[in-house]
Design a protein around this motif. Structure first.
Motif, PDB file in Angstrom:
ATOM      1  N   MET A   1       0.827  -1.182   0.000  1.00 49.76           N
ATOM      2  CA  MET A   1       0.000   0.000   0.000  1.00 49.76           C
ATOM      3  C   MET A   1       0.878   1.255   0.000  1.00 49.76           C
ATOM      4  SD  MET A   1      -3.313  -0.308   2.354  1.00 49.76           S
ATOM      5  CE  MET A   1      -3.902  -1.993   2.276  1.00 49.76           C
ATOM      6  N   ASP A   2       0.821   2.010   1.068  1.00 48.03           N
ATOM      7  CA  ASP A   2       1.595   3.244   1.080  1.00 48.03           C
ATOM      8  C   ASP A   2       2.867   3.095   1.881  1.00 48.03           C
ATOM      9  OD1 ASP A   2       0.055   6.086   0.317  1.00 48.03           O
ATOM     10  OD2 ASP A   2      -1.131   4.232   0.346  1.00 48.03           O
ATOM     11  N   LYS A 144      -9.159  -7.456  16.995  1.00 47.51           N
ATOM     12  CA  LYS A 144      -9.210  -7.084  15.590  1.00 47.51           C
ATOM     13  C   LYS A 144      -8.423  -8.061  14.736  1.00 47.51           C
ATOM     14  CE  LYS A 144      -7.837  -3.420  12.852  1.00 47.51           C
ATOM     15  NZ  LYS A 144      -8.269  -3.954  11.620  1.00 47.51           N
ATOM     16  N   ASN A 175     -19.337   2.670  -3.519  1.00 49.57           N
ATOM     17  CA  ASN A 175     -18.273   1.744  -3.903  1.00 49.57           C
ATOM     18  C   ASN A 175     -18.169   1.701  -5.417  1.00 49.57           C
ATOM     19  OD1 ASN A 175     -16.900   0.406  -1.622  1.00 49.57           O
ATOM     20  ND2 ASN A 175     -19.025  -0.010  -1.001  1.00 49.57           N
ATOM     21  N   ARG A 179     -12.179   0.908  -8.484  1.00 48.72           N
ATOM     22  CA  ARG A 179     -11.234   1.148  -7.388  1.00 48.72           C
ATOM     23  C   ARG A 179     -10.786  -0.164  -6.764  1.00 48.72           C
ATOM     24  NH1 ARG A 179     -14.516   5.699  -5.500  1.00 48.72           N
ATOM     25  NH2 ARG A 179     -15.439   4.222  -4.072  1.00 48.72           N
ATOM     26  N   ARG A 182      -8.342  -1.687  -8.953  1.00 53.57           N
ATOM     27  CA  ARG A 182      -7.089  -0.953  -8.837  1.00 53.57           C
ATOM     28  C   ARG A 182      -6.303  -1.441  -7.611  1.00 53.57           C
ATOM     29  NH1 ARG A 182      -7.864   4.985  -7.109  1.00 53.57           N
ATOM     30  NH2 ARG A 182      -7.930   3.949  -5.107  1.00 53.57           N
ATOM     31  N   GLU A 183      -7.039  -1.662  -6.506  1.00 53.87           N
ATOM     32  CA  GLU A 183      -6.377  -2.150  -5.296  1.00 53.87           C
ATOM     33  C   GLU A 183      -5.759  -3.523  -5.524  1.00 53.87           C
ATOM     34  OE1 GLU A 183      -5.881  -0.674  -2.207  1.00 53.87           O
ATOM     35  OE2 GLU A 183      -6.533   1.106  -3.337  1.00 53.87           O
ATOM     36  N   GLU A 229      -9.781  -8.533   2.252  1.00 54.07           N
ATOM     37  CA  GLU A 229      -9.843  -7.201   2.871  1.00 54.07           C
ATOM     38  C   GLU A 229     -10.303  -6.150   1.866  1.00 54.07           C
ATOM     39  OE1 GLU A 229      -6.297  -5.229   4.024  1.00 54.07           O
ATOM     40  OE2 GLU A 229      -7.301  -4.078   5.595  1.00 54.07           O
ATOM     41  N   ILE A 230      -9.827  -6.317   0.633  1.00 57.49           N
ATOM     42  CA  ILE A 230     -10.209  -5.344  -0.395  1.00 57.49           C
ATOM     43  C   ILE A 230     -11.717  -5.406  -0.653  1.00 57.49           C
ATOM     44  CG2 ILE A 230     -10.046  -4.896  -2.888  1.00 57.49           C
ATOM     45  CD1 ILE A 230      -7.057  -5.460  -2.619  1.00 57.49           C
ATOM     46  N   PHE A 231     -12.264  -6.611  -0.578  1.00 63.63           N
ATOM     47  CA  PHE A 231     -13.701  -6.765  -0.855  1.00 63.63           C
ATOM     48  C   PHE A 231     -14.559  -6.678   0.410  1.00 63.63           C
ATOM     49  CE2 PHE A 231     -11.734  -8.758  -4.560  1.00 63.63           C
ATOM     50  CZ  PHE A 231     -12.418  -8.119  -5.575  1.00 63.63           C
ATOM     51  N   GLU A 232     -13.885  -6.365   1.545  1.00 68.10           N
ATOM     52  CA  GLU A 232     -14.549  -6.350   2.848  1.00 68.10           C
ATOM     53  C   GLU A 232     -15.876  -5.589   2.840  1.00 68.10           C
ATOM     54  OE1 GLU A 232     -12.244  -4.189   5.641  1.00 68.10           O
ATOM     55  OE2 GLU A 232     -13.304  -4.933   7.401  1.00 68.10           O
ATOM     56  N   TRP A 233     -15.864  -4.423   2.192  1.00 67.53           N
ATOM     57  CA  TRP A 233     -17.044  -3.565   2.284  1.00 67.53           C
ATOM     58  C   TRP A 233     -18.159  -3.960   1.324  1.00 67.53           C
ATOM     59  CZ3 TRP A 233     -13.492   1.294   1.958  1.00 67.53           C
ATOM     60  CH2 TRP A 233     -12.830   1.443   3.186  1.00 67.53           C
ATOM     61  N   VAL A 234     -17.838  -4.826   0.349  1.00 61.70           N
ATOM     62  CA  VAL A 234     -18.855  -5.107  -0.667  1.00 61.70           C
ATOM     63  C   VAL A 234     -19.288  -6.565  -0.663  1.00 61.70           C
ATOM     64  CG1 VAL A 234     -18.151  -3.232  -2.192  1.00 61.70           C
ATOM     65  CG2 VAL A 234     -17.084  -5.480  -2.429  1.00 61.70           C
ATOM     66  N   ASP A 236     -21.318  -8.279   0.826  1.00 67.30           N
ATOM     67  CA  ASP A 236     -22.755  -8.556   0.819  1.00 67.30           C
ATOM     68  C   ASP A 236     -23.443  -8.019  -0.438  1.00 67.30           C
ATOM     69  OD1 ASP A 236     -22.422  -9.709   3.271  1.00 67.30           O
ATOM     70  OD2 ASP A 236     -22.862  -7.843   4.352  1.00 67.30           O
ATOM     71  N   ASP A 237     -22.711  -7.246  -1.217  1.00 66.64           N
ATOM     72  CA  ASP A 237     -23.317  -6.600  -2.380  1.00 66.64           C
ATOM     73  C   ASP A 237     -22.821  -7.200  -3.702  1.00 66.64           C
ATOM     74  OD1 ASP A 237     -24.566  -4.864  -0.632  1.00 66.64           O
ATOM     75  OD2 ASP A 237     -22.899  -3.455  -0.672  1.00 66.64           O
TER      76      ASP A 237
ATOM     77  N   PHE B  75     -22.940   9.222  -5.099  1.00 64.35           N
ATOM     78  CA  PHE B  75     -21.978   8.128  -5.304  1.00 64.35           C
ATOM     79  C   PHE B  75     -20.644   8.346  -4.590  1.00 64.35           C
ATOM     80  CE2 PHE B  75     -24.544   8.397  -9.284  1.00 64.35           C
ATOM     81  CZ  PHE B  75     -25.325   7.293  -9.020  1.00 64.35           C
ATOM     82  N   THR B  85     -17.332  -3.592  16.812  1.00 64.17           N
ATOM     83  CA  THR B  85     -16.904  -4.622  15.880  1.00 64.17           C
ATOM     84  C   THR B  85     -18.102  -5.450  15.432  1.00 64.17           C
ATOM     85  OG1 THR B  85     -16.346  -5.834  17.842  1.00 64.17           O
ATOM     86  CG2 THR B  85     -14.529  -4.908  16.580  1.00 64.17           C
ATOM     87  N   LYS B  94     -24.344   0.324   6.166  1.00 64.76           N
ATOM     88  CA  LYS B  94     -24.502  -0.107   4.769  1.00 64.76           C
ATOM     89  C   LYS B  94     -25.891   0.246   4.250  1.00 64.76           C
ATOM     90  CE  LYS B  94     -22.106  -1.851   2.464  1.00 64.76           C
ATOM     91  NZ  LYS B  94     -21.181  -2.384   1.477  1.00 64.76           N
ATOM     92  N   THR B  99     -20.062   3.594   2.325  1.00 62.50           N
ATOM     93  CA  THR B  99     -19.195   2.839   1.441  1.00 62.50           C
ATOM     94  C   THR B  99     -18.445   1.756   2.229  1.00 62.50           C
ATOM     95  OG1 THR B  99     -18.881   4.875   0.220  1.00 62.50           O
ATOM     96  CG2 THR B  99     -17.350   3.075  -0.255  1.00 62.50           C
ATOM     97  N   GLY B 100     -17.972   2.125   3.389  1.00 62.25           N
ATOM     98  CA  GLY B 100     -17.225   1.180   4.201  1.00 62.25           C
ATOM     99  C   GLY B 100     -16.993   1.747   5.580  1.00 62.25           C
ATOM    100  N   TRP B 101     -16.132   1.094   6.327  1.00 64.74           N
ATOM    101  CA  TRP B 101     -15.912   1.536   7.703  1.00 64.74           C
ATOM    102  C   TRP B 101     -14.449   1.406   8.056  1.00 64.74           C
ATOM    103  CZ3 TRP B 101     -18.974  -2.502   6.115  1.00 64.74           C
ATOM    104  CH2 TRP B 101     -18.395  -3.770   6.230  1.00 64.74           C
ATOM    105  N   GLU B 103     -12.342   0.691  11.568  1.00 63.48           N
ATOM    106  CA  GLU B 103     -12.541   0.332  12.962  1.00 63.48           C
ATOM    107  C   GLU B 103     -11.593   1.106  13.860  1.00 63.48           C
ATOM    108  OE1 GLU B 103     -12.288  -3.873  13.513  1.00 63.48           O
ATOM    109  OE2 GLU B 103     -14.074  -4.196  12.303  1.00 63.48           O
ATOM    110  N   ASN B 116      -7.198   5.464   1.005  1.00 66.69           N
ATOM    111  CA  ASN B 116      -6.698   5.399  -0.370  1.00 66.69           C
ATOM    112  C   ASN B 116      -7.464   4.385  -1.209  1.00 66.69           C
ATOM    113  OD1 ASN B 116      -4.842   7.425  -0.348  1.00 66.69           O
ATOM    114  ND2 ASN B 116      -3.181   6.119   0.396  1.00 66.69           N
ATOM    115  N   ARG B 117      -8.105   3.451  -0.531  1.00 65.01           N
ATOM    116  CA  ARG B 117      -8.872   2.462  -1.279  1.00 65.01           C
ATOM    117  C   ARG B 117     -10.069   3.090  -1.968  1.00 65.01           C
ATOM    118  NH1 ARG B 117      -9.749  -1.885   3.322  1.00 65.01           N
ATOM    119  NH2 ARG B 117     -11.433  -2.573   1.970  1.00 65.01           N
TER     120      ARG B 117
END
Lengths: 668, 119
Positions: A1-2, A144, A175, A179, A182-183, A229-234, A236-237, B75, B85, B94, B99-101, B103, B116-117
């Motif tokens: 990453m960075d 965590k 989302n 992106r 890209r990740e 981790e990259i797909f963590e937020w999506v 469920d979608d 968007f 958690t 959601k 978009t996301g979270w 923690e 950055n994601r």
């Protein structure tokens, strides 16, 4: 990453601690107001404060604080969700926990070890409470899972097949498949195949929906965790399948139409809508030393300005119109600057009130009394230094009112009063001063008892006749305490005289009036600031002194021979219907006598020492002036009877008299 | 370089996050609660919103839902800072359109990596 960035989190600690204090005050006042019937907003407010402290504690590395607060937060959360009812027991527990938390924060701030014993005891009590309440506890702070760290140990290249088919509404959560791709691209070599089977006919297409799907192959030293981790937020979608290709076969994908992804094509250009106007900050936090430095400089500037005006006058240049115009402008600007600068140090007085509800709560419980505490004028502003120093005296006065003033409920009922006593505190500005009144509707002072006590302790002569006000104010005398048994509550006889001393140190006064059976009223008068003083200039010989204007009752012209010497060498002057002690400043300060007729008139400045009056005999009273106080202790050393010094308009240094100190020094 | 709206009632968190983001070259605007943030958002569009959940006046979940109603925020990425958690908050987020979270607690590196994601 960075690339790693190094940010020293300790630079945020001060703000965090300050925030903790604020949060704890909010929790305390919230808890004190919390009853079964108080609305959910009260609990919410307490919860949020606890939550913020927990979050900050974790972020800034104070894990003990965040762990401990977590327990409190859990209970509050249960109450918030109405799974736990508000009882006096739980409130008391939370208050005790709050005290413990306060100690922890203080220790962390002072970089001292935390008292583990009391922490773990309370922690246990909180835990017990949580497990005893029927509802299940929420899991303790985040274990965590950090997928990033599960990097594939071997240096081997792994090949992953990733099938990613987002739902149509993916864009609506902000989302963007591009992106995500890209990740992935950042993790290793990525080959992407677009699947546009779901793409409808153009006429049916909704530009805001996502119809495409992607089949991808990722080559690199990548763990599954990094991909999920990259797909963590999506997750469920979308439909997502991540499978590992164990055999490294280069030709596995040849049958497909492949296309290497080009970052520059994928990364959609962001419209560069830099917010041109960053939101204005409502406030900034500045170190008090910076403010003090500024105040000092402004003080110097005020002095220089007045020297300049005076010089201009003395040199006869005041008929130069341009010059005097400029000097007038300078004077106005300096004065405004001074006012504004002093304003920075001003804070609302309720900072000093915050501790009081808790004290009243605890004390009325232990004394078995019922009391209501009322505030008014909480927003009245005063100097931070003054504010810090009135906390303890205020606390003492309130304790005193509760301990000695307010009667037990049965006594009150018998006297025809409401069984609940009332202590009210009122603050307001009056003519450059702040007035704080602490009143109670209790029994009032027992004047007879006070007088007897004072006689017993030789504070008053046997034959001396005192009026009510004088007797009342005896309670401020050093060494005076009426409590038959020294209680923990009102201190050990170091009470009221310390209150008075504190007030005098700040250039203020405190006095009391009282009506038997009706209650007492303590009035504190303080200058708004300690850096500037409204002064009365007086002269003795060629010396000029400053007396705080606030302490002067009046100045009268008298002849020296009207001052009567009495047996024990003190001198008295018949002032109105009483005799007041007189201090001759000339003698006190050993200023050489001019050849002056004893009978020629001088001035007697009558000073109020809070109920008691004395006179200062001086040559002349010159005028009033605002003076900037310079500390003698910082520049020289402490001198009894002198509060400080100032520089006058002509550049001469004048001493500022500490009238109470003078009286004590002269044993009056 | 992106414009970011940061919403948190805790001054120390705001200071830390803002310092980190500015250090990475972003343009950061701050708001103390949802109401203030919404007010700001109605006038100015940003590339990313980072918001705390528990705040007075308007919480972060409500803020997210309100922002999604604005044309200029339909968007845009909205990230939620959460200590919880449990999936309840995330689910609520959601549903509201987050978009996301991120923690809590997090460190500056993790924060930058995460934002950055979505930039």
């Amino acid at each position: 990453m960075d690339s790693e960035i190094n940010i020293d989190l300790s630079q945020f600690h001060d703000v965090f601690f300050e925030e903790c204090s604020e949060g704890m005050e909010i929790m305390e006042s919230g808890l004190l107001n919390l009853t079964k019937d108080s609305g959910s907003e009260v609990i919410n407010t307490i919860f949020r404060a606890a939550h913020s402290i927990k979050g900050g504690g974790g972020t800034f590395g104070f894990f003990e604080i965040s762990d401990f607060t977590h327990g409190m937060e859990t209970i509050l959360d249960e109450m918030r969700n109405a799974k736990l009812s508000v009882t006096p027991e739980v409130v008391e527990l939370l208050l005790a926990a709050l005290d413990c938390l306060r100690d922890m924060v203080q220790c962390s701030k002072d970089k001292q070890p935390i008292d583990q014993e009391s922490v773990s005891e309370l922690h246990q009590r909180l835990e017990d409470f949580i497990s005893n309440s029927a509802a299940p506890a929420t899991p303790a702070a985040a274990e965590k899972s950090s997928p990033v760290s599960e990097v594939n140990e071997q240096d081997a290249v792994t090949i992953w097949n990733i099938a990613f088919y987002p739902n149509e509404n993916m864009f609506y959560t902000g989302n963007d498949p591009f992106r995500l791709i890209r990740e992935l691209h950042g993790l290793g070599d990525l080959e992407v195949t677009v699947n546009h089977e779901r793409l409808p006919a153009f006429s049916n297409m909704d530009a805001q929906s996502c119809y495409l799907g992607w089949d991808m192959v990722l080559r690199g030293n990548v763990s599954k965790g990094q991909i999920t981790e990259i797909f963590e937020w999506v997750e469920d979608d979308c439909e997502l399948e991540i499978t590992r290709q164990d055999e490294v076969i280069e030709a596995a994908i040849e049958s497909r139409e492949t296309r290497a992804i080009d970052e520059s094509k994928v990364g959609r250009r962001r419209t560069d809508k830099m917010a041109t106007s960053g939101q204005e900050l409502a406030s900034i936090r500045v170190g008090i030393n910076k403010v003090d430095g500024l105040v000092n400089l402004v003080g110097e500037l005020v002095i220089t300005q007045s020297i300049l005006s005076r010089l201009c006058n003395d040199l006869g240049m005041d008929n130069n119109e341009k010059l005097s115009e400029c000097l007038d402008q300078l004077e106005r600007n300096t004065r405004d600057l001074q006012e504004q600068t002093m304003g920075i140090r001003m804070l609302p007085i309720d900072f000093a009130f915050q501790r009081l509800p808790r004290i009243v709560h605890d004390l009325s419980l232990s004394l078995g009394k019922k009391v209501e505490l009322k505030f008014s004028g909480e927003t009245t502003e005063l100097d931070k230094t003054v504010l810090e120093k009135i906390g303890d005296p205020l606390m003492h006065l309130v304790r005193n009112a509760l301990d000695h003033g307010i009667e037990a409920p049965d006594v009150r009922v018998a006297a025809g009063k409401n069984e609940k006593g009332l202590i009210s505190i009122n603050a307001y500005h009056r003519g450059g001063n702040i007035i704080i009144e602490i009143s109670d509707d209790g029994a009032g002072l027992n004047l007879e008892k006070i007088l007897n006590k004072a006689r017993e302790k030789d504070l008053v002569d046997k034959n001396e006749e005192l009026n009510e006000a004088q007797v009342s104010n005896l309670i401020f005398s050093p060494g005076f305490s009426t409590a038959a048994v020294v209680s923990d509550v009102s201190g050990r006889g170091v009470g009221m005289d310390v209150v008075r001393r504190n007030m005098t140190d700040l250039g203020g006064t405190v006095e009391v009036v009282s009506k038997p059976g009706k209650g007492s009223l303590f009035t504190i008068r303080l200058p708004l600031t300690v850096a500037i003083l409204e002064g009365q200039m007086i002269s003795v010989g060629d010396q000029v002194f400053i007396i705080p204007l606030l302490s002067i009752v009046e100045s009268l012209q008298i002849n020296a021979n009207q001052i009567k010497a009495v047996a024990n060498e003190s001198e008295l002057y018949p002032y109105r219907d009483e005799y007041i002690s007189v201090i001759r400043l000339r003698e006190l300060f050993n200023i050489p006598a001019e050849k002056k007729d004893e009978s020629s008139p001088g001035m007697l400045v009558v000073i109020d020492l809070g109920g008691r009056r004395i006179g200062l005999y001086v040559d002349d009273v010159i005028g009033q002036q605002q003076v900037v106080i310079k500390s003698l202790e910082q520049n020289y050393q402490q001198v009894p009877g002198i509060a400080g010094a100032t520089v006058l308009g002509d550049g001469a240094v004048a001493l500022i008299l500490d009238v109470l100190g003078l009286a004590q020094y002269s044993r009056l | 370089m992106a414009s970011i709206l940061l919403v948190d009632d805790s001054a120390s968190m705001r200071e830390m996050v803002s310092f980190t983001l500015k250090g990475a070259g972003h343009d950061v605007s701050e708001a103390e609660d949802g109401v203030e943030a919404l007010e700001f958002a109605k006038k100015t569009a940003v590339d990313l919103v980072v918001t705390d959940v528990n705040m007075p006046n308007m919480d972060g979940i409500t803020l997210t839902a309100e922002l999604r109603k604005l044309d200029s925020y339909k968007f845009n990425p909205i990230l939620i800072l959460t200590t919880e958690t449990g999936s309840v908050r995330k689910e609520q987020g959601k549903v509201a359109g987050a978009t996301g979270w991120i923690e809590k607690p997090f460190d500056p590196d993790h924060l930058l990596g995460t934002i950055n994601r979505v930039l």
